[in-house]
Each structure stands twice: as C-alpha cells, then as structure tokens.
Design a protein around this motif. Structure first.
Motif, PDB file in Angstrom:
ATOM      1  N   ILE A 185     -51.966  18.016 -17.579  1.00 26.13           N
ATOM      2  CA  ILE A 185     -51.284  17.003 -18.394  1.00 26.13           C
ATOM      3  C   ILE A 185     -49.932  17.527 -18.889  1.00 26.13           C
ATOM      4  N   THR A 186     -48.939  16.655 -18.960  1.00 24.57           N
ATOM      5  CA  THR A 186     -47.614  17.032 -19.462  1.00 24.57           C
ATOM      6  C   THR A 186     -47.545  16.761 -20.963  1.00 24.57           C
ATOM      7  N   ALA A 187     -46.495  17.260 -21.602  1.00 23.36           N
ATOM      8  CA  ALA A 187     -46.324  17.047 -23.049  1.00 23.36           C
ATOM      9  C   ALA A 187     -46.127  15.565 -23.354  1.00 23.36           C
ATOM     10  N   VAL A 226     -65.979  15.205 -34.611  1.00 29.22           N
ATOM     11  CA  VAL A 226     -64.867  15.387 -33.662  1.00 29.22           C
ATOM     12  C   VAL A 226     -65.061  14.423 -32.501  1.00 29.22           C
ATOM     13  N   PRO A 227     -64.094  13.569 -32.233  1.00 33.56           N
ATOM     14  CA  PRO A 227     -64.273  12.557 -31.173  1.00 33.56           C
ATOM     15  C   PRO A 227     -64.217  13.152 -29.775  1.00 33.56           C
ATOM     16  N   ASP A 228     -64.756  12.413 -28.833  1.00 29.76           N
ATOM     17  CA  ASP A 228     -64.736  12.855 -27.437  1.00 29.76           C
ATOM     18  C   ASP A 228     -63.312  13.003 -26.915  1.00 29.76           C
ATOM     19  N   GLU A 229     -62.381  12.221 -27.471  1.00 36.58           N
ATOM     20  CA  GLU A 229     -60.981  12.274 -27.023  1.00 36.58           C
ATOM     21  C   GLU A 229     -60.381  13.666 -27.192  1.00 36.58           C
ATOM     22  N   ALA A 230     -60.829  14.400 -28.219  1.00 35.85           N
ATOM     23  CA  ALA A 230     -60.305  15.746 -28.458  1.00 35.85           C
ATOM     24  C   ALA A 230     -60.650  16.670 -27.291  1.00 35.85           C
ATOM     25  N   PHE A 287     -54.294  10.683 -30.074  1.00 36.70           N
ATOM     26  CA  PHE A 287     -53.227  10.484 -31.090  1.00 36.70           C
ATOM     27  C   PHE A 287     -52.911   8.995 -31.286  1.00 36.70           C
ATOM     28  N   LYS A 288     -53.880   8.122 -31.044  1.00 41.66           N
ATOM     29  CA  LYS A 288     -53.637   6.682 -31.012  1.00 41.66           C
ATOM     30  C   LYS A 288     -53.045   6.133 -32.320  1.00 41.66           C
ATOM     31  N   ASP A 289     -53.440   6.679 -33.468  1.00 44.12           N
ATOM     32  CA  ASP A 289     -52.965   6.117 -34.732  1.00 44.12           C
ATOM     33  C   ASP A 289     -51.911   6.984 -35.422  1.00 44.12           C
ATOM     34  N   ILE A 290     -51.294   7.935 -34.673  1.00 48.40           N
ATOM     35  CA  ILE A 290     -50.197   8.734 -35.221  1.00 48.40           C
ATOM     36  C   ILE A 290     -48.890   8.164 -34.705  1.00 48.40           C
ATOM     37  N   SER A 291     -47.981   7.886 -35.606  1.00 53.35           N
ATOM     38  CA  SER A 291     -46.707   7.271 -35.216  1.00 53.35           C
ATOM     39  C   SER A 291     -45.864   8.269 -34.448  1.00 53.35           C
ATOM     40  N   GLN A 292     -45.242   7.797 -33.379  1.00 56.30           N
ATOM     41  CA  GLN A 292     -44.404   8.642 -32.538  1.00 56.30           C
ATOM     42  C   GLN A 292     -43.085   8.961 -33.232  1.00 56.30           C
ATOM     43  N   LEU A 299     -49.165  10.522 -25.559  1.00 49.55           N
ATOM     44  CA  LEU A 299     -49.668   9.159 -25.352  1.00 49.55           C
ATOM     45  C   LEU A 299     -51.188   9.122 -25.214  1.00 49.55           C
ATOM     46  N   HIS A 300     -51.821  10.282 -25.313  1.00 45.55           N
ATOM     47  CA  HIS A 300     -53.277  10.357 -25.175  1.00 45.55           C
ATOM     48  C   HIS A 300     -53.957   9.608 -26.320  1.00 45.55           C
ATOM     49  N   HIS A 301     -55.134   9.069 -26.030  1.00 42.02           N
ATOM     50  CA  HIS A 301     -55.877   8.266 -27.010  1.00 42.02           C
ATOM     51  C   HIS A 301     -56.241   9.074 -28.268  1.00 42.02           C
TER      52      HIS A 301
END
Length: 512
Positions: free
Chosen positions: A496-498, A476-480, A507-512, A503-505
């Motif tokens: 943090i807002t929705a 599990v990465p630190d970003e989680a 979810f960097k590789d999940i397409s918006q 935009l948080h790191h």
C-alpha cells in the motif's frame, strides 16, 4: 588523589557511593557536551552572534543536534534545533538533504529549514524545535485513538515526501517527532534520502548517479569466499602489472568456460575460446550452478558480477527488498518501515525486531509473515531465498493481542492476562483464586472478587481504573489489522502507498 578517592569510597555506604558515581558520570557528560558546544562555536563563529546553544539533544553517525535559542526582534526567545553535520559528509549529500527540507518541508508534518550556516567544511542546518516525547516512554500509555492519529499523521508526511519523489530510507519513531500534548508531528533527518527515477529533487538525481558509478567500479572487485579460491580478488594496496592481471583474468574465464561447457554439454574442443570467455564473463543469471544450497561457491557464481544495492536504514525497520539487496528500491521501503512502527504500536513491543545482520532480520520477518510467502515474494523482485524449515504465517490480530495482553471481547482469562499483559491487570493482582474461576464470565469474576474482599473499599476503584486503562484496546477494529497487513506486504509492487493508506477505511472519520 586516587588514594584519597578510594578512602572516601570506603567510608560511604553502598547507596551513597552509587549516587556519588552517578553524579560524577553526569558531571562528566555535561563537561563533554560543554566542550562540544565550545568546539561548534569555534568551527562556525557566526552562530555566536545569533544563537545561545543550551544542550545537545541528539547524536548520530553523521550529525549532532543541539537545542538553542534565538533572540527575536520582539524581545522573546525562540527555540531552534541546530543540526551540525560532520565535516566528512559529502557536500552533495549535504546539499541534497537541504534541498529536501526546503522543497518538501514546512508542511504536512515534514520538518522545514529556517537557516543554514557554513564555515569551511562545517555545516549547521537550523530548524524549528519541536519538543517531543520518547516513543518508548509513551508506548504503553497511548490510547488506541492516539495511535490512530499518530499513524494518520505519519502517512501525511510520507505522502508529502513521496509526492516529490523522495525515499526517506530511515523511517522510525526517533525520526518522527511527536508532541503528545500539542498533537504536533514532524518527520526529520533526510541524511540518507534517495530519489525515485522521477524525483523532483534535482540533487538527489546527482547523488544517485554518483553512487551508481561507484557501484559499477566495485562490481569488478569480488570478495573472497570461504572454502573456495577466488581468482578475481586482488588487493587495493598491491598494484599488479597488466600482464599478471591478464593471466589471472584468463584463468577465471577458462574455469568458468569449462563449467559453462559442461552445463550446455558442448565439447571443449568445439567451443571457440574467445566466445566461451565472453559467455563466461557475461554469465547469464538463468544459468544454473553447482553450489545452490551447499557450503561452497562454484566458478559460475564467482564469475558473475556482484549485485550492489543500497541498504541504508536502521536494523529492524529494513524492508525485505533491502535485506535481500534488491537493486530497485522504491518509496515502498518507507511504507514497510511505517508498518513496523504500527506493529509496535498495536503490540506494545518496541523494538519489535532486533537482529544483528540481514539474514537474521529476514528470518525474523519469516516468523511473522511466513517462510513460503517470503520466498514467493522474493521471486517477484528477482531474488532466491532458501529456508530449511517451513514457518507458517501468523495472524496479526492474534499476535498483537497476545503480546499486548488483551483481546477484542475483553473476556480474556485472568491467568492469561497476568502472563501476557504489559499492564499488570488489577484482577490478577487482587486474588489468588484466579484458576478456579478462569472460565467464568467477567461479571461473575467481579462479583466473586467483591465477596472475597468485603469491606475493601479500594477494590471497586481498582476495577474501574482497569476498565479505563484499556483506552480502546479492547475494541480494535478489523480495519486496523487489514491496514497493517497491507503495510507489511512482502511484495513492494503491491504494498500500500501513503496516499492509499490515508484513504483506508481505518481513517474513515478523520478529516484529511
């Protein structure tokens, strides 16, 4: 009849008797649901022509939800969810819920509405049916990647409703439907929703203004306090004459005036009675009192108006500002609830918090986020929290890994894993000698286990299965945990807002 039933029970073995009672209880429930469906058809006759109601799939305080099928022109049947709102629901609240569904619903994982039926005071909202899994049933079988996708889609739904100025107020797993196979999601149940000051849902403004008016009426009625006589309280069933009310009111003001005079060291003779009464009635919040951190309530506090604030939501998911009755509540309370869901997913524990009252719930939050941090955050939204013992904040990664029974390096000792894990690891089951090699590297443990079980062809298979059972939880990465920390920010102003969460790191590789 009863005697024959008892005789039948005596003849049966214990297991058969248990099965008999289970079957009877199940039949009783089915009979009750059948009666509810018949009553619904009677209350709203229009439904008979369109829908065939199959079963009841949900029941809450304000509504019941049924699974039904509708015959389409093409000849196929379409499944629908029918939400029957209880007749005592306020018409404005029903209309506001419908407006939320029609304006914000239908996209970005927010449930939409297809039809609405009304007969007298009975309202039925018809929505698309999403077959979904129970959160508790799948919690410990989800892979880390599935959890990431789950949270991403939840934030998409929250971003959507927050864009329209809707505060859901009851975000929890049972209100975020999840079809694991189809990877479909739906945020449901806007029965407790409120609007932000700039909400685009017109009816939420009306509902909010009405609730504020009701709150201002209740301000004048104060509750009785144990150990202190409260002159302000008067029964709603007993109508007092204006003269008696005036006498009682003057008594309260005089008591509060004396306190006020003492605090400011002003002579009672020099103080004008009218001015003193006016000052006592307004009772500024900055004025100190004599009852802080004691088991009594002073007259200064009694003369203050009670603060009325919404506290809707489900216990265990309420934000600190809701628990402390902060009057200004924003979309940040939904983000806190999303953080609690994420905490359950990372730790494998649900429900994570379970408290019988708000103070206990706040104390439970302190055990994770720290007492000093909670007190400091409460000050930012005008609340004073007193804690008799200082509780340090916990590291979120350490907490979640300990509860789930894994760690980032996947080199946890077998004894620890057996104690803490929810998965019953194969290594702990396969040998009684785990204490001897607890400090050795994982490869050496596996080799020694193979030597101890020569000829056991199943051992290697079980070890392989354990490795796949981790499903990404060993890395599990630190970003989680950074995102979790931002979601569980005790200060709603900096939470943090929705939109920011998407935009948080993490979810960097999940397409918006």
């Amino acid at each position: 009849m009863e005697a024959s039933l008892n005789a039948y029970q005596d003849e049966q073995p214990p297991l058969q008797a248990e099965n008999f009672y289970r079957k009877r209880e199940k039949n009783s429930k089915l009979s009750g649901v059948k009666k509810d469906i018949e009553k619904l058809y009677e209350a709203v006759p229009q439904l008979v022509k369109v829908f065939k109601i199959k079963e009841k799939i949900g029941e809450g305080t304000f509504s019941s939800v049924y699974l039904a099928t509708a015959q389409q022109q093409a000849g196929c049947e379409e499944k629908m969810a029918l939400k029957h709102l209880i007749p005592t629901s306020h018409p404005l609240r029903i209309a506001a819920e419908l407006q939320c569904l029609t304006i914000a619903g239908g996209q970005d994982n927010v449930m939409g509405v297809k039809y609405c039926f009304r007969k007298n005071d009975h309202v039925v909202i018809v929505m698309p049916y999403l077959e979904h899994e129970s959160f508790l049933d799948i919690l410990n079988s989800l892979s880390f990647e599935e959890v990431r996708e789950y949270m991403f889609n939840l934030f998409k739904a929250l971003r959507r409703i927050h864009h329209f100025g809707i505060v859901h107020r009851d975000v929890k797993p049972s209100n975020f439907l999840y079809n694991r196979q189809l990877k479909e999601y739906a945020l449901v149940d806007f029965g407790l929703a409120q609007g932000t000051p700039d909400t685009k849902i017109e009816l939420l403004r009306v509902v909010q203004s009405e609730s504020q008016q009701e709150g201002s009426v209740h301000h004048s009625v104060q509750r009785s306090v144990f150990g202190e006589r409260n002159f302000n309280i008067h029964s709603s069933t007993y109508q007092e004459s204006p003269t008696i009310k005036l006498i009682k009111q003057s008594k309260v003001m005089d008591v509060a005036s004396r306190k006020l005079a003492t605090k400011k060291k002003i002579s009672t003779k020099a103080a004008n009675n009218g001015a003193a009464r006016k000052a006592a009635n307004s009772c500024p919040a900055i004025l100190t009192c004599d009852c802080y951190a004691t088991d009594r309530v002073c007259s200064v506090c009694l003369s203050r108006r009670q603060q009325v604030a919404p506290r809707a939501g489900t216990p265990g998911f309420r934000a600190p500002e809701v628990l402390t009755k902060c009057p200004t509540q924003t979309t940040a309370i939904d983000m806190w609830s999303a953080g609690i869901i994420f905490l359950s997913l990372l730790s494998g524990r649900y429900p994570f918090y379970k408290a019988s009252d708000d103070l206990t719930a706040l104390a439970q939050i302190m055990t994770i986020r720290g007492s000093r941090e909670t007190i400091q955050a409460a000050k930012t939204f005008g609340k004073s929290v007193l804690c008799t013992k200082e509780v340090p904040a916990q590291d979120l990664r350490t907490l979640c890994e300990r509860l789930r029974g894994t760690n980032s390096s996947c080199a946890k000792s077998t004894s620890d894993m057996h104690t803490n894990s929810l998965y019953e690891p194969a290594l702990a089951i396969e040998t009684d000698k785990k204490v001897e090699f607890a400090s050795q590297p994982l490869e050496e443990k596996l080799q020694r286990l193979k030597n101890c079980h020569e000829g056991d062809n199943d051992l290697e298979i079980k070890i392989t299965e354990k490795a796949t059972d981790l499903k990404g939880w060993h890395r599990v990465p630190d970003e989680a945990y950074d995102l979790l920390d931002k979601l569980l920010d005790l200060n709603p102003a900096t939470r943090i807002t929705a939109k920011e969460a998407l935009l948080h790191h993490f979810f960097k590789d999940i397409s918006q």
